[in-house]
Design a protein around this motif. Structure first.
Motif, PDB file in Angstrom:
ATOM      1  N   TYR A 177       1.744   4.851   1.255  1.00 40.18           N
ATOM      2  CA  TYR A 177       1.423   5.412   2.563  1.00 40.18           C
ATOM      3  C   TYR A 177       0.250   6.379   2.483  1.00 40.18           C
ATOM      4  O   TYR A 177      -0.567   6.462   3.402  1.00 40.18           O
ATOM      5  N   GLU A 178       0.133   7.092   1.377  1.00 44.52           N
ATOM      6  CA  GLU A 178      -0.951   8.059   1.233  1.00 44.52           C
ATOM      7  C   GLU A 178      -2.325   7.397   1.329  1.00 44.52           C
ATOM      8  O   GLU A 178      -3.296   8.013   1.776  1.00 44.52           O
ATOM      9  N   ALA A 179      -2.405   6.130   0.912  1.00 42.76           N
ATOM     10  CA  ALA A 179      -3.675   5.424   0.979  1.00 42.76           C
ATOM     11  C   ALA A 179      -4.012   4.983   2.398  1.00 42.76           C
ATOM     12  O   ALA A 179      -5.171   4.662   2.697  1.00 42.76           O
ATOM     13  N   LEU A 180      -3.004   4.950   3.277  1.00 37.89           N
ATOM     14  CA  LEU A 180      -3.202   4.514   4.662  1.00 37.89           C
ATOM     15  C   LEU A 180      -3.428   5.686   5.602  1.00 37.89           C
ATOM     16  O   LEU A 180      -4.026   5.521   6.676  1.00 37.89           O
TER      17      LEU A 180
ATOM     18  N   LYS B 224      -7.677  10.671   6.265  1.00 37.32           N
ATOM     19  CA  LYS B 224      -8.226  11.522   5.214  1.00 37.32           C
ATOM     20  C   LYS B 224      -8.390  12.955   5.734  1.00 37.32           C
ATOM     21  O   LYS B 224      -8.642  13.180   6.918  1.00 37.32           O
TER      22      LYS B 224
ATOM     23  N   LYS C  58       0.825  -1.197   0.000  1.00 32.78           N
ATOM     24  CA  LYS C  58       0.000   0.000   0.000  1.00 32.78           C
ATOM     25  C   LYS C  58       0.871   1.264   0.000  1.00 32.78           C
ATOM     26  O   LYS C  58       1.802   1.376   0.810  1.00 32.78           O
TER      27      LYS C  58
END
Length: 256
Positions: free
Chosen positions: A247-250, A253, A245
């Motif tokens: 890191y931005e997706a983890l 938000k 993954k």
């Protein structure tokens, strides 16, 4: 890759290529008359070591004492207060991030740690320090555990007995297994756990005189090996998923 067994240049080389670390955690507490007090942290460390040997990810030394005050009436149980536990795990995790680690899996084998580890993970994510998640071995294979045992029990029962029979057979007091089953609470539905919708117990001793829940008599090392291998497969899959993954997706938000 076992952190404690490598030199700092070797760890530096790992951190140049990877940013994932595994932290095994458990407890030191009573597990009935037949199992060692280190049952939980032994299981967590064995699973973490096997999974990281297969994958090459970094594995820290285990955290061997957790939140176990609900077992305090039984000799040998060690426990730390929840705030101290959370702060310790968080501080340890932040120390890993200083070396480039940005994702952490807490390989957990003690139910009393679950909520606290999830809270630590939330803290680390909210200030964008790292993405840290809790993984509980038996929750990764619930159907298998149910299929293997008629009354698996949440503590000191056949699933933990079988796991220790597999990873540390010399530490199981086989001659006490019958006593464990007969003196414990074989079935959870036999206990008066709630009254009018309220949970009315606080400590393990409120439900079991000898500290165990479940029927250990159908535990075997062979069943322990089946569970161990299946849990390792789940952990390996989780580590690879997390490593892939971005890191931005983890990360948390932004506000809408």
């Amino acid at each position: 890759m076992q952190l404690a067994e490598h030199s700092w240049p070797e760890i530096e080389a790992y951190c140049r290529e990877d940013s994932l670390a595994v932290v095994p955690l458990g407890s030191t507490e009573q597990h009935g008359p037949h199992l060692p007090e280190g049952t939980d942290h032994m299981i967590a460390e064995a699973l973490a070591r096997k999974a990281t040997e297969r994958t090459g990810y970094l594995c820290t030394p285990p955290i061997t004492v957790g939140v176990s005050s609900h077992h305090r009436q039984f000799h040998g149980t060690m426990s730390v207060d929840p705030p101290a536990f959370r702060d310790y795990v968080e501080s340890l995790s932040r120390s890993l991030t200083e070396h480039g680690i940005d994702r952490i899996v807490y390989v957990n084998a003690h139910g009393g740690n679950i909520n606290h580890l999830r809270e630590v993970g939330r803290r680390l994510r909210e200030d964008d320090t790292a993405y840290a998640i809790e993984w509980m071995w038996n929750e990764s294979i619930p159907d298998l555990v149910d299929d293997l045992f008629e009354h698996n029990g949440p503590h000191g029962g056949p699933k933990e007995t079988a796991m220790i029979q597999h990873i540390a057979p010399d530490l199981v007091r086989e001659e006490r297994i019958d006593d464990a089953a007969q003196g414990g609470a074989t079935r959870m539905d036999e206990q008066e756990l709630r009254h009018h919708g309220a949970r009315t117990f606080y400590d393990a001793i409120d439900n079991t005189e000898n500290g165990v829940l479940g029927d250990q008599r159908d535990a075997t090392a062979e069943k322990g090996e089946v569970m161990f291998d299946a849990a390792v497969e789940q952990l390996v899959a989780l580590l690879d998923w997390l490593d892939d993954k971005p890191y931005e997706a983890l990360a948390a938000k932004p506000h809408v």
